[in-house]
Write a protein that holds these residues in place. Structure first.
Motif, PDB file in Angstrom:
ATOM      1  N   MET A  10       7.660  44.545  14.828  1.00  0.00           N
ATOM      2  CA  MET A  10       8.951  44.824  14.041  1.00  0.00           C
ATOM      3  C   MET A  10       9.233  43.963  12.882  1.00  0.00           C
ATOM      4  O   MET A  10      10.151  44.607  11.955  1.00  0.00           O
ATOM      5  N   THR A  11       9.073  42.643  12.956  1.00  0.00           N
ATOM      6  CA  THR A  11       9.886  41.795  11.959  1.00  0.00           C
ATOM      7  C   THR A  11       8.822  41.387  10.891  1.00  0.00           C
ATOM      8  O   THR A  11       9.230  41.220   9.794  1.00  0.00           O
ATOM      9  N   LEU A  22       5.321  50.058   6.274  1.00  0.00           N
ATOM     10  CA  LEU A  22       6.285  50.940   6.359  1.00  0.00           C
ATOM     11  C   LEU A  22       7.493  50.767   5.363  1.00  0.00           C
ATOM     12  O   LEU A  22       7.915  51.552   4.648  1.00  0.00           O
ATOM     13  N   LEU A  23       7.855  49.557   5.201  1.00  0.00           N
ATOM     14  CA  LEU A  23       9.099  49.081   4.153  1.00  0.00           C
ATOM     15  C   LEU A  23       8.703  49.499   2.802  1.00  0.00           C
ATOM     16  O   LEU A  23       9.457  49.639   1.860  1.00  0.00           O
ATOM     17  N   ARG A  24       7.343  49.101   2.595  1.00  0.00           N
ATOM     18  CA  ARG A  24       6.701  49.396   1.241  1.00  0.00           C
ATOM     19  C   ARG A  24       7.047  50.981   0.724  1.00  0.00           C
ATOM     20  O   ARG A  24       6.682  51.139  -0.439  1.00  0.00           O
ATOM     21  N   LEU A 376      12.521  52.515  14.605  1.00  0.00           N
ATOM     22  CA  LEU A 376      11.651  51.720  13.753  1.00  0.00           C
ATOM     23  C   LEU A 376      10.328  51.515  14.229  1.00  0.00           C
ATOM     24  O   LEU A 376       9.245  51.796  13.494  1.00  0.00           O
ATOM     25  N   VAL A 377      10.240  51.549  15.512  1.00  0.00           N
ATOM     26  CA  VAL A 377       8.644  51.262  16.156  1.00  0.00           C
ATOM     27  C   VAL A 377       7.985  52.672  16.159  1.00  0.00           C
ATOM     28  O   VAL A 377       6.695  52.739  15.525  1.00  0.00           O
ATOM     29  N   LYS A 378       8.577  53.600  16.186  1.00  0.00           N
ATOM     30  CA  LYS A 378       7.976  55.008  15.899  1.00  0.00           C
ATOM     31  C   LYS A 378       7.766  55.248  14.692  1.00  0.00           C
ATOM     32  O   LYS A 378       6.558  55.741  14.201  1.00  0.00           O
ATOM     33  N   ALA A 379       8.337  54.738  13.604  1.00  0.00           N
ATOM     34  CA  ALA A 379       8.082  55.141  12.285  1.00  0.00           C
ATOM     35  C   ALA A 379       7.066  54.247  11.788  1.00  0.00           C
ATOM     36  O   ALA A 379       6.146  54.612  11.064  1.00  0.00           O
ATOM     37  N   ILE A 380       6.954  52.842  12.328  1.00  0.00           N
ATOM     38  CA  ILE A 380       5.733  52.178  11.867  1.00  0.00           C
ATOM     39  C   ILE A 380       4.498  52.558  12.578  1.00  0.00           C
ATOM     40  O   ILE A 380       3.419  52.747  11.782  1.00  0.00           O
ATOM     41  N   GLU A 381       4.442  53.194  13.798  1.00  0.00           N
ATOM     42  CA  GLU A 381       3.351  53.844  14.251  1.00  0.00           C
ATOM     43  C   GLU A 381       2.823  55.205  13.384  1.00  0.00           C
ATOM     44  O   GLU A 381       1.614  55.162  13.277  1.00  0.00           O
ATOM     45  N   SER A 382       3.770  55.852  13.056  1.00  0.00           N
ATOM     46  CA  SER A 382       3.785  56.781  12.249  1.00  0.00           C
ATOM     47  C   SER A 382       3.087  56.638  10.896  1.00  0.00           C
ATOM     48  O   SER A 382       1.906  57.300  10.414  1.00  0.00           O
ATOM     49  N   ALA A 383       3.660  55.441  10.274  1.00  0.00           N
ATOM     50  CA  ALA A 383       2.935  54.905   8.992  1.00  0.00           C
ATOM     51  C   ALA A 383       1.480  54.615   9.221  1.00  0.00           C
ATOM     52  O   ALA A 383       0.681  54.694   8.089  1.00  0.00           O
ATOM     53  N   ALA A 385      -0.482  55.831  11.107  1.00  0.00           N
ATOM     54  CA  ALA A 385      -1.379  56.829  11.456  1.00  0.00           C
ATOM     55  C   ALA A 385      -1.438  57.798  10.193  1.00  0.00           C
ATOM     56  O   ALA A 385      -1.858  58.779  10.067  1.00  0.00           O
ATOM     57  N   GLY A 386      -0.808  57.280   9.040  1.00  0.00           N
ATOM     58  CA  GLY A 386      -0.796  58.049   7.752  1.00  0.00           C
ATOM     59  C   GLY A 386       0.179  59.291   7.915  1.00  0.00           C
ATOM     60  O   GLY A 386      -0.070  60.140   7.073  1.00  0.00           O
ATOM     61  N   GLU A 387       1.170  59.168   8.667  1.00  0.00           N
ATOM     62  CA  GLU A 387       2.098  60.111   8.767  1.00  0.00           C
ATOM     63  C   GLU A 387       3.320  59.884   8.082  1.00  0.00           C
ATOM     64  O   GLU A 387       3.524  58.736   7.440  1.00  0.00           O
ATOM     65  N   GLY A 388       4.372  60.986   8.392  1.00  0.00           N
ATOM     66  CA  GLY A 388       5.626  60.810   7.763  1.00  0.00           C
ATOM     67  C   GLY A 388       6.342  59.674   8.344  1.00  0.00           C
ATOM     68  O   GLY A 388       6.192  59.300   9.628  1.00  0.00           O
ATOM     69  N   ALA A 389       7.749  59.664   7.930  1.00  0.00           N
ATOM     70  CA  ALA A 389       8.762  58.829   8.721  1.00  0.00           C
ATOM     71  C   ALA A 389      10.094  59.123   8.156  1.00  0.00           C
ATOM     72  O   ALA A 389      10.085  59.920   7.088  1.00  0.00           O
ATOM     73  N   PRO A 390      11.228  58.875   8.838  1.00  0.00           N
ATOM     74  CA  PRO A 390      12.526  59.281   8.395  1.00  0.00           C
ATOM     75  C   PRO A 390      12.822  58.912   6.957  1.00  0.00           C
ATOM     76  O   PRO A 390      12.338  57.620   6.322  1.00  0.00           O
ATOM     77  N   MET A 391      13.661  59.682   6.313  1.00  0.00           N
ATOM     78  CA  MET A 391      13.930  59.283   4.680  1.00  0.00           C
ATOM     79  C   MET A 391      13.027  59.278   3.838  1.00  0.00           C
ATOM     80  O   MET A 391      13.280  58.759   2.596  1.00  0.00           O
TER      81      MET A 391
END
Length: 440
Positions: A10-11, A22-24, A376-383, A385-391
């Motif tokens: 996460m950090t 993810l943050l990029r 956050l963890v779910k979004a990182i895992e989605s990123a 996997a090349g998938e979408g994320a919130p916002m």
């Protein structure tokens, strides 16, 4: 508790890290517009462990490039602004805001070397006195129609400050409605008419009751967390008596911002932006729903507390955050002065450069932090996997995301949702720029 591996997941935000990837994919604040004022509008920028140079060229165009010159690695932050770009002081190579090499003057006149050279460049835009940059691949997401981005420039003010700790623990202090009753406790209530520009020093909306009194005397809030299209909505209720309730609504905007009420007339939208794994900046945009912001007063208030050019707090860990035992006994809960950003800074920096979450024990009031970490963890895992994320939104989606409503007020006991929605609408109806949007 979480494991050390989960904590790193996460950090850590350097190139190639899961959270960093993810943050990029999002716009990140990298400077205040004020940072580029003056005769030489060039600023070195460090973001997520990478080094850049931000500049405004002689035609007024913004650019952000990798900081090392592609010739022999000299520092472009010491370059010259001239001839439509930034010129390296080592051999005079010239680059425009898009990273194109325009000249390699030390080379022979017939050389075509510059046509084969390109410096990495990143999209940059200005919003509400803040410069945002995008480091990711492909098209960046659209900016949502949030209040801080659609209000007139005259009604916003931006500032920032450096925290010497990881971005996540800095963000999480804003996802914790319970801490305000302790960390930001004042033992005496100041004159609320003198509270302009000061957090937690005014009166709650729809009352003359100082916020400091509410937080001090009603220290067991009932907290609820609700998922939204932009992230999370947190509602903290403090029942004052049989007929009235203090309602405070704050918001988490994914991935790393929150929107909170500053006063009945003003909100704060704040990002926590990683410099590297152990430092971050908070960037705050103050948005007024009444008259224009007194930017000079707001800036002067803060420059008494922060040192430029790095926006470091004058009270910091090297001087024990200004701790005074007599003040702690008689004036403030921390003994660290009136600036709540200093309180927050002590709280998150004292956890260490990166908080060891394997040692923490969360309580029921930490439900917002728990919900955010799961998101956050779910979004990182989605990123990964090349998938979408919130916002990660397009222009059409951006137009549907307004507000988000952020309220601190006192209403009649009953449905808190009815109160804050009504209070938010009334505030907007009284505002020239916000009421125009309601009727649009």
């Amino acid at each position: 508790m979480i494991s050390a591996e989960q904590n790193d997941f996460m950090t850590r935000v350097g190139p190639g890290t899961p959270a960093g990837q993810l943050l990029r994919r999002y716009w990140q604040p990298v400077a205040l517009s004020d940072d580029l004022a003056g005769p030489r509008p060039i600023r070195p920028v460090q973001l997520m462990g990478q080094h850049f140079v931000l500049f405004r060229d002689d035609k007024g165009q913004l650019g952000m490039l990798d900081r090392d010159c592609p010739h022999r690695g000299a520092d472009l932050a010491f370059g010259r602004l001239e001839d439509g770009g930034i010129r390296c002081a080592f051999h005079g190579w010239l680059f425009d805001a898009k990273g194109n090499c325009l000249e390699t003057p030390a080379e022979p006149a017939t050389s075509k070397l510059c046509t084969r050279i390109r410096q990495s460049a990143y999209p940059v835009v200005e919003r509400a006195g803040t410069v945002f940059a995008y480091l990711g691949e492909g098209e960046p997401p659209a900016f949502p129609d949030f209040d801080c981005f659609v209000a007139p420039d005259s009604h916003t003010f931006a500032f920032k400050g450096l925290f010497e700790c990881n971005w996540l623990q800095a963000l999480e202090v804003g996802i914790d409605p319970a801490h305000a009753s302790y960390l930001h406790r004042f033992f005496e209530d100041a004159d609320t008419s003198e509270s302009y520009g000061k957090q937690f020093r005014g009166a709650s909306a729809d009352s003359d009751l100082p916020i400091t009194k509410v937080l001090r005397e009603y220290d067991r809030p009932e907290i609820s967390v609700e998922p939204t299209d932009y992230g999370l909505r947190l509602t903290a209720l403090r029942k004052l008596d049989g007929s009235s309730t203090h309602v405070r609504v704050t918001n988490v905007v994914f991935p790393q911002a929150f929107v909170i009420p500053m006063s009945a007339e003003m909100t704060i939208s704040q990002w926590h932006v990683p410099v590297d794994d152990t430092h971050c900046y908070w960037y705050a945009i103050f948005t007024s729903f009444t008259g224009p912001v007194d930017k000079q007063q707001m800036r002067e208030q803060r420059l008494k507390l922060y040192e430029l050019p790095d926006y470091t707090s004058r009270k910091n860990k090297r001087n024990n955050y200004g701790f005074n035992v007599e003040e702690q006994l008689t004036q403030t809960y921390t003994g660290m002065g009136d600036d709540i950003n200093v309180h927050d800074q002590w709280a998150v920096e004292s956890q260490g450069p990166i908080q060891d979450r394997t040692r923490e024990h969360l309580g029921s009031t930490d439900k917002g932090i728990i919900a955010y970490r799961r998101m956050l963890v779910k979004a990182i895992e989605s990123a990964l996997a090349g998938e979408g994320a919130p916002m990660l939104i397009d222009a059409a989606q951006a137009r549907t995301l307004t507000g988000p409503p952020s309220i601190d007020g006192i209403g009649q006991a009953g449905d808190a949702n009815d109160y804050w929605q009504s209070a938010d609408r009334e505030r907007r109806l009284k505002s020239d720029w916000a009421s125009a949007r309601l009727s649009a």
